[in-house]
Design an enzyme around this catalytic site. Structure first.
Site, PDB file in Angstrom:
ATOM      1  N   GLU A   1      31.105  21.922  57.499  1.00  0.00           N
ATOM      2  CA  GLU A   1      29.919  21.142  57.883  1.00  0.00           C
ATOM      3  C   GLU A   1      28.942  21.998  58.699  1.00  0.00           C
ATOM      4  O   GLU A   1      27.724  21.934  58.479  1.00  0.00           O
ATOM      5  CB  GLU A   1      30.356  19.898  58.668  1.00  0.00           C
ATOM      6  CG  GLU A   1      31.106  18.894  57.788  1.00  0.00           C
ATOM      7  CD  GLU A   1      31.658  17.685  58.541  1.00  0.00           C
ATOM      8  OE1 GLU A   1      32.240  16.817  57.878  1.00  0.00           O
ATOM      9  OE2 GLU A   1      31.500  17.603  59.777  1.00  0.00           O
TER      10      GLU A   1
ATOM     11  N   ARG B   1      29.872   5.148  70.723  1.00  0.00           N
ATOM     12  CA  ARG B   1      29.612   4.026  69.803  1.00  0.00           C
ATOM     13  C   ARG B   1      29.690   2.680  70.525  1.00  0.00           C
ATOM     14  O   ARG B   1      28.935   1.759  70.191  1.00  0.00           O
ATOM     15  CB  ARG B   1      30.565   4.102  68.620  1.00  0.00           C
ATOM     16  CG  ARG B   1      30.127   5.225  67.656  1.00  0.00           C
ATOM     17  CD  ARG B   1      31.177   5.517  66.640  1.00  0.00           C
ATOM     18  NE  ARG B   1      30.735   6.448  65.610  1.00  0.00           N
ATOM     19  CZ  ARG B   1      31.571   7.183  64.878  1.00  0.00           C
ATOM     20  NH1 ARG B   1      32.869   7.113  65.080  1.00  0.00           N
ATOM     21  NH2 ARG B   1      31.099   7.998  63.958  1.00  0.00           N
TER      22      ARG B   1
ATOM     23  N   TYR C   1      27.978  13.949  52.333  1.00  0.00           N
ATOM     24  CA  TYR C   1      28.863  12.781  52.224  1.00  0.00           C
ATOM     25  C   TYR C   1      29.534  12.672  50.859  1.00  0.00           C
ATOM     26  O   TYR C   1      29.978  11.578  50.471  1.00  0.00           O
ATOM     27  CB  TYR C   1      28.066  11.515  52.544  1.00  0.00           C
ATOM     28  CG  TYR C   1      27.853  11.316  54.032  1.00  0.00           C
ATOM     29  CD1 TYR C   1      28.933  11.155  54.902  1.00  0.00           C
ATOM     30  CD2 TYR C   1      26.576  11.282  54.574  1.00  0.00           C
ATOM     31  CE1 TYR C   1      28.750  10.958  56.259  1.00  0.00           C
ATOM     32  CE2 TYR C   1      26.384  11.089  55.944  1.00  0.00           C
ATOM     33  CZ  TYR C   1      27.474  10.925  56.774  1.00  0.00           C
ATOM     34  OH  TYR C   1      27.288  10.724  58.120  1.00  0.00           O
TER      35      TYR C   1
ATOM     36  N   HIS D   1      27.960  11.211  64.128  1.00  0.00           N
ATOM     37  CA  HIS D   1      29.011  11.693  63.218  1.00  0.00           C
ATOM     38  C   HIS D   1      29.727  12.841  63.913  1.00  0.00           C
ATOM     39  O   HIS D   1      29.091  13.641  64.605  1.00  0.00           O
ATOM     40  CB  HIS D   1      28.401  12.213  61.905  1.00  0.00           C
ATOM     41  CG  HIS D   1      29.383  13.046  61.123  1.00  0.00           C
ATOM     42  ND1 HIS D   1      30.280  12.496  60.241  1.00  0.00           N
ATOM     43  CD2 HIS D   1      29.642  14.383  61.138  1.00  0.00           C
ATOM     44  CE1 HIS D   1      31.046  13.460  59.736  1.00  0.00           C
ATOM     45  NE2 HIS D   1      30.675  14.625  60.267  1.00  0.00           N
TER      46      HIS D   1
ATOM     47  N   LYS E   1      22.495  10.361  64.602  1.00  0.00           N
ATOM     48  CA  LYS E   1      21.960   9.732  63.393  1.00  0.00           C
ATOM     49  C   LYS E   1      20.578   9.099  63.636  1.00  0.00           C
ATOM     50  O   LYS E   1      20.136   8.965  64.781  1.00  0.00           O
ATOM     51  CB  LYS E   1      22.967   8.687  62.898  1.00  0.00           C
ATOM     52  CG  LYS E   1      24.312   9.312  62.480  1.00  0.00           C
ATOM     53  CD  LYS E   1      25.225   8.263  61.854  1.00  0.00           C
ATOM     54  CE  LYS E   1      26.548   8.900  61.435  1.00  0.00           C
ATOM     55  NZ  LYS E   1      27.412   7.931  60.708  1.00  0.00           N
TER      56      LYS E   1
ATOM     57  N   ASN F   1      25.912   3.878  63.186  1.00  0.00           N
ATOM     58  CA  ASN F   1      26.861   4.048  64.289  1.00  0.00           C
ATOM     59  C   ASN F   1      26.596   5.288  65.150  1.00  0.00           C
ATOM     60  O   ASN F   1      27.500   5.870  65.724  1.00  0.00           O
ATOM     61  CB  ASN F   1      28.309   3.982  63.775  1.00  0.00           C
ATOM     62  CG  ASN F   1      28.637   5.117  62.827  1.00  0.00           C
ATOM     63  OD1 ASN F   1      27.768   5.884  62.468  1.00  0.00           O
ATOM     64  ND2 ASN F   1      29.889   5.224  62.448  1.00  0.00           N
TER      65      ASN F   1
ATOM     66  N   THR G   1      34.858   4.253  64.360  1.00  0.00           N
ATOM     67  CA  THR G   1      33.720   4.199  63.416  1.00  0.00           C
ATOM     68  C   THR G   1      32.983   2.869  63.528  1.00  0.00           C
ATOM     69  O   THR G   1      31.752   2.835  63.548  1.00  0.00           O
ATOM     70  CB  THR G   1      34.239   4.374  61.963  1.00  0.00           C
ATOM     71  OG1 THR G   1      34.950   5.609  61.883  1.00  0.00           O
ATOM     72  CG2 THR G   1      33.112   4.360  60.959  1.00  0.00           C
TER      73      THR G   1
ATOM     74  N   PHE H   1      29.483   1.811  49.840  1.00  0.00           N
ATOM     75  CA  PHE H   1      28.376   1.968  50.792  1.00  0.00           C
ATOM     76  C   PHE H   1      27.682   3.323  50.686  1.00  0.00           C
ATOM     77  O   PHE H   1      26.812   3.636  51.496  1.00  0.00           O
ATOM     78  CB  PHE H   1      28.875   1.743  52.230  1.00  0.00           C
ATOM     79  CG  PHE H   1      30.025   2.645  52.650  1.00  0.00           C
ATOM     80  CD1 PHE H   1      29.805   3.957  53.049  1.00  0.00           C
ATOM     81  CD2 PHE H   1      31.327   2.161  52.662  1.00  0.00           C
ATOM     82  CE1 PHE H   1      30.865   4.766  53.437  1.00  0.00           C
ATOM     83  CE2 PHE H   1      32.391   2.971  53.051  1.00  0.00           C
ATOM     84  CZ  PHE H   1      32.152   4.290  53.442  1.00  0.00           C
TER      85      PHE H   1
ATOM     86  N   ARG I   1      35.952  13.194  68.760  1.00  0.00           N
ATOM     87  CA  ARG I   1      36.290  11.927  68.096  1.00  0.00           C
ATOM     88  C   ARG I   1      36.640  10.852  69.131  1.00  0.00           C
ATOM     89  O   ARG I   1      36.290   9.683  68.990  1.00  0.00           O
ATOM     90  CB  ARG I   1      37.412  12.125  67.081  1.00  0.00           C
ATOM     91  CG  ARG I   1      36.912  12.942  65.890  1.00  0.00           C
ATOM     92  CD  ARG I   1      37.920  13.072  64.788  1.00  0.00           C
ATOM     93  NE  ARG I   1      38.090  11.852  64.001  1.00  0.00           N
ATOM     94  CZ  ARG I   1      37.232  11.429  63.079  1.00  0.00           C
ATOM     95  NH1 ARG I   1      36.107  12.098  62.845  1.00  0.00           N
ATOM     96  NH2 ARG I   1      37.464  10.334  62.387  1.00  0.00           N
TER      97      ARG I   1
HETATM   98  P1  CMP Z   1      30.539   9.094  59.472  1.00  0.00           P
HETATM   99  O1  CMP Z   1      31.541   9.581  60.466  1.00  0.00           O
HETATM  100  O2  CMP Z   1      29.199   9.706  59.485  1.00  0.00           O
HETATM  101  O3  CMP Z   1      31.172   9.279  58.002  1.00  0.00           O
HETATM  102  C1  CMP Z   1      31.064   8.331  56.975  1.00  0.00           C
HETATM  103  C2  CMP Z   1      30.176   7.203  57.359  1.00  0.00           C
HETATM  104  O4  CMP Z   1      30.185   6.113  56.480  1.00  0.00           O
HETATM  105  C3  CMP Z   1      30.656   6.638  58.662  1.00  0.00           C
HETATM  106  O5  CMP Z   1      30.359   7.524  59.697  1.00  0.00           O
HETATM  107  C4  CMP Z   1      29.943   5.300  58.703  1.00  0.00           C
HETATM  108  O6  CMP Z   1      28.693   5.365  59.360  1.00  0.00           O
HETATM  109  C5  CMP Z   1      29.704   5.026  57.229  1.00  0.00           C
HETATM  110  N1  CMP Z   1      30.411   3.813  56.855  1.00  0.00           N
HETATM  111  C6  CMP Z   1      31.725   3.602  56.929  1.00  0.00           C
HETATM  112  N2  CMP Z   1      32.012   2.343  56.499  1.00  0.00           N
HETATM  113  C7  CMP Z   1      30.830   1.775  56.146  1.00  0.00           C
HETATM  114  C8  CMP Z   1      30.465   0.512  55.651  1.00  0.00           C
HETATM  115  N3  CMP Z   1      31.369  -0.422  55.412  1.00  0.00           N
HETATM  116  N4  CMP Z   1      29.161   0.275  55.407  1.00  0.00           N
HETATM  117  C9  CMP Z   1      28.226   1.251  55.645  1.00  0.00           C
HETATM  118  N5  CMP Z   1      28.526   2.478  56.124  1.00  0.00           N
HETATM  119  C10 CMP Z   1      29.804   2.732  56.374  1.00  0.00           C
END
Ligand code: CMP
Length: 140
Positions: free
Chosen positions: A128, A104, A51, A117, A11, A114, A93, A59, A87
């Site tokens: 994807e 992470r 997404y 992905h 990211k 984070n 996450t 969010f 994973r």
């Molecule tokens: P990802 O695996 O890319 O898929 C969905 C993304 O949403 C996740 O990683 C996080 O980076 C993001 N995400 C999840 N919860 C929140 C949150 N509370 N605020 C902002 N981003 C979020």
């Protein structure tokens, strides 16, 4: 267990801090092979489509805006049980809950920023990967 592929994104917080190589080292040390890789600027349309499942989440706007805020590296990873393995390698996450040694835990700044992905299922991995790669750009 069969060899499978998963989709990965490094990211904008990773590219901004020049962490592409450091993250890739963790991926490769875990036994996953980077069989496709491209650095791109994700468009608003691409991010919204990618997404889409989160579009009702509070969010969503923040997520799309972050993912288009700088370059990302899209990847195809290959290995035994690659979806679950990646994973595990990424960690939770929320980096505050991520296990020691995970990407992470090592690098992520917050739940939004984070670092990586990874696909959550083999079926989603196929969808994807197809959004960002042609078959000829994946060399196993
Ligand atoms: P990802 O695996 O890319 O898929 C969905 C993304 O949403 C996740 O990683 C996080 O980076 C993001 N995400 C999840 N919860 C929140 C949150 N509370 N605020 C902002 N981003 C979020």
């Amino acid at each position: 267990m069969a060899t499978e592929r998963t989709f990965s994104i490094l990211k904008p917080d990773a590219t901004r801090r020049n962490l592409t190589g450091a993250v890739n080292a963790v991926i490769e040390e875990a036994g996953l092979r980077i069989v496709g890789q491209r650095r791109i600027r994700m468009s608003q349309t691409q991010a919204e489509k990618f997404y889409e499942v989160h579009k009702e989440r509070p969010f969503f706007g923040e997520l799309v805006s972050f993912m288009t805020s700088g370059p990302v590296v899209v990847q195809v990873l290959e290995g035994e049980n690659a979806v679950a393995k990646y994973r595990e390698v990424m960690g939770a996450t929320n980096p505050a809950q991520a296990a020691e040694g995970t990407i992470r835990k090592k690098f992520a700044e917050s739940v939004g920023e984070n670092t990586v992905h990874g696909s959550d299922s083999a079926d989603n991995a196929k969808i994807e990967i197809a959004q960002f790669f042609q078959d000829s750009d994946i060399v196993g």
